[in-house]
Structures are given as structure tokens and as C-alpha cells.
Design an enzyme around this catalytic site. Sequence first.
Site, PDB file in Angstrom:
ATOM      1  N   GLY A  50     -25.454  20.273  78.199  1.00 43.01           N
ATOM      2  CA  GLY A  50     -25.229  19.376  79.318  1.00 43.01           C
ATOM      3  C   GLY A  50     -26.410  18.440  79.462  1.00 43.01           C
ATOM      4  N   GLN A  55     -32.109  12.266  83.247  1.00 42.14           N
ATOM      5  CA  GLN A  55     -32.922  12.792  82.139  1.00 42.14           C
ATOM      6  C   GLN A  55     -33.161  11.734  81.079  1.00 42.14           C
ATOM      7  OE1 GLN A  55     -30.399  16.543  81.669  1.00 42.14           O
ATOM      8  NE2 GLN A  55     -32.422  17.259  81.050  1.00 42.14           N
ATOM      9  N   CYS A 100     -34.072  23.933  79.765  1.00 44.17           N
ATOM     10  CA  CYS A 100     -33.767  22.533  80.080  1.00 44.17           C
ATOM     11  C   CYS A 100     -34.497  21.637  79.097  1.00 44.17           C
ATOM     12  CB  CYS A 100     -34.226  22.242  81.506  1.00 44.17           C
ATOM     13  SG  CYS A 100     -33.923  20.543  82.025  1.00 44.17           S
ATOM     14  N   HIS A 142     -26.625  23.409  87.203  1.00 40.59           N
ATOM     15  CA  HIS A 142     -27.916  22.971  86.659  1.00 40.59           C
ATOM     16  C   HIS A 142     -27.954  21.442  86.537  1.00 40.59           C
ATOM     17  CE1 HIS A 142     -31.347  23.416  83.648  1.00 40.59           C
ATOM     18  NE2 HIS A 142     -30.969  22.159  83.489  1.00 40.59           N
ATOM     19  N   GLU A 143     -26.880  20.871  85.986  1.00 38.68           N
ATOM     20  CA  GLU A 143     -26.864  19.412  85.781  1.00 38.68           C
ATOM     21  C   GLU A 143     -26.793  18.657  87.110  1.00 38.68           C
ATOM     22  OE1 GLU A 143     -27.799  18.457  83.016  1.00 38.68           O
ATOM     23  OE2 GLU A 143     -27.419  20.294  81.919  1.00 38.68           O
ATOM     24  N   HIS A 146     -30.081  18.081  88.786  1.00 39.47           N
ATOM     25  CA  HIS A 146     -30.886  16.967  88.265  1.00 39.47           C
ATOM     26  C   HIS A 146     -30.660  15.696  89.084  1.00 39.47           C
ATOM     27  CE1 HIS A 146     -32.905  18.406  84.671  1.00 39.47           C
ATOM     28  NE2 HIS A 146     -31.807  18.967  84.216  1.00 39.47           N
TER      29      HIS A 146
HETATM   30 ZN    ZN Z   1     -31.782  20.397  82.743  1.00 43.08          ZN
END
Ligand code: ZN
Length: 167
Positions: A50, A55, A100, A142-143, A146
Site C-alpha cells: 500500500g 509518501q 512502512c 495504516h495508509e 498517512h
Molecule cells: Zn506507511
Amino acid sequence: MGCKTLKKVLTLPDSRLRQQSKPVKVFDGALKEIVEAMQLSMEQGPGGVGIAAPQLGEMLRIVTVDCSLGQYSCKNHGRLLMVNPEITYQSGKALGREGCLSVPEWVATVSRSKKVTVSYQDLLGEYHELSATGFEARVIQHELDHLDGVLFIDRVLSVHDLVRRMP
Ligand code: ZN
């Protein structure tokens, strides 16, 4: 397609990883290009399941998830693209190991909801909703973190759960 170059994934301590990303309001060719760069990073990058737009330095609320990559035996929806995603329902708790691309040196045991329902838009701005469980639910949470500048290391309950990766 043209020749696409792989965008660099930001790593700590880049301050952009700590910022709040903005909702996508225009569903145009520029959005499509960002999504293509994200998918390229997932496929040809360091093997993530992912990635979130911030990012790659794109401060917009977009994530891609693909739990069919690698050897994950869990149930999954294949490749997911979520624009302006929001968790509308969550239940249960489960512990699991996370890493990550933006925090390359560490892995940790993190508590997440077992099941989540997410509403999101696609590339055309159409609304969708899906429910995910297990590992896929973990990756989605998790994504989405972000997009609010939250990293998995923020959710570690004890320093003993944090493990430095072998070089
Ligand atoms: Zn991450």
C-alpha cells in the site's frame, strides 16, 4: 504511457510525512497521473502492499492498497484505489506486525481494528463503500493514517514492540 520515472518515497524525518493532506476536489488528468505514480511505486518500488499520496510528496487524500501482492493468504479485494477515503465503521481489535516504506529501519507490533468499512471516491469522483478484514483492514488503516500525518510508530504501545530491522 510514455516513460515514467519512479518517484522517491519520502522517509523520516521529512516533515511532509507529518502533515494533514487535502481532500481531492478535481477529478482530472493530474489526479490520474498521481495515481499512476503511486501504482508504479507499489509495483516496482520496494514491494509495498500500500502507499499513500503524501509518501510521494503529493499532499492529497489518496491511497492505493493491493493485498494480492506477495504471499498474503488473507481475503482481499485486489487492487484498491481510494480517493478521499473515510472509515465509517470499525470493530474488533487485533495485533499485527507493521513496517512502512517511509520508516525503513523499523517494524512494530501495532493494534488495529479487525474490521473496517470505508467510503471513498474513484478516479471519476463516484462514491463507493467496502468492508475489509484482517491484513487488508490493517493495511487500509495504516495508509489512511498517512493522510493525517500519523505513522505506525505513533501507535506502538510499548517500546518493546518496536524492532530495528537487520541491515
Ligand atoms: Zn506507511
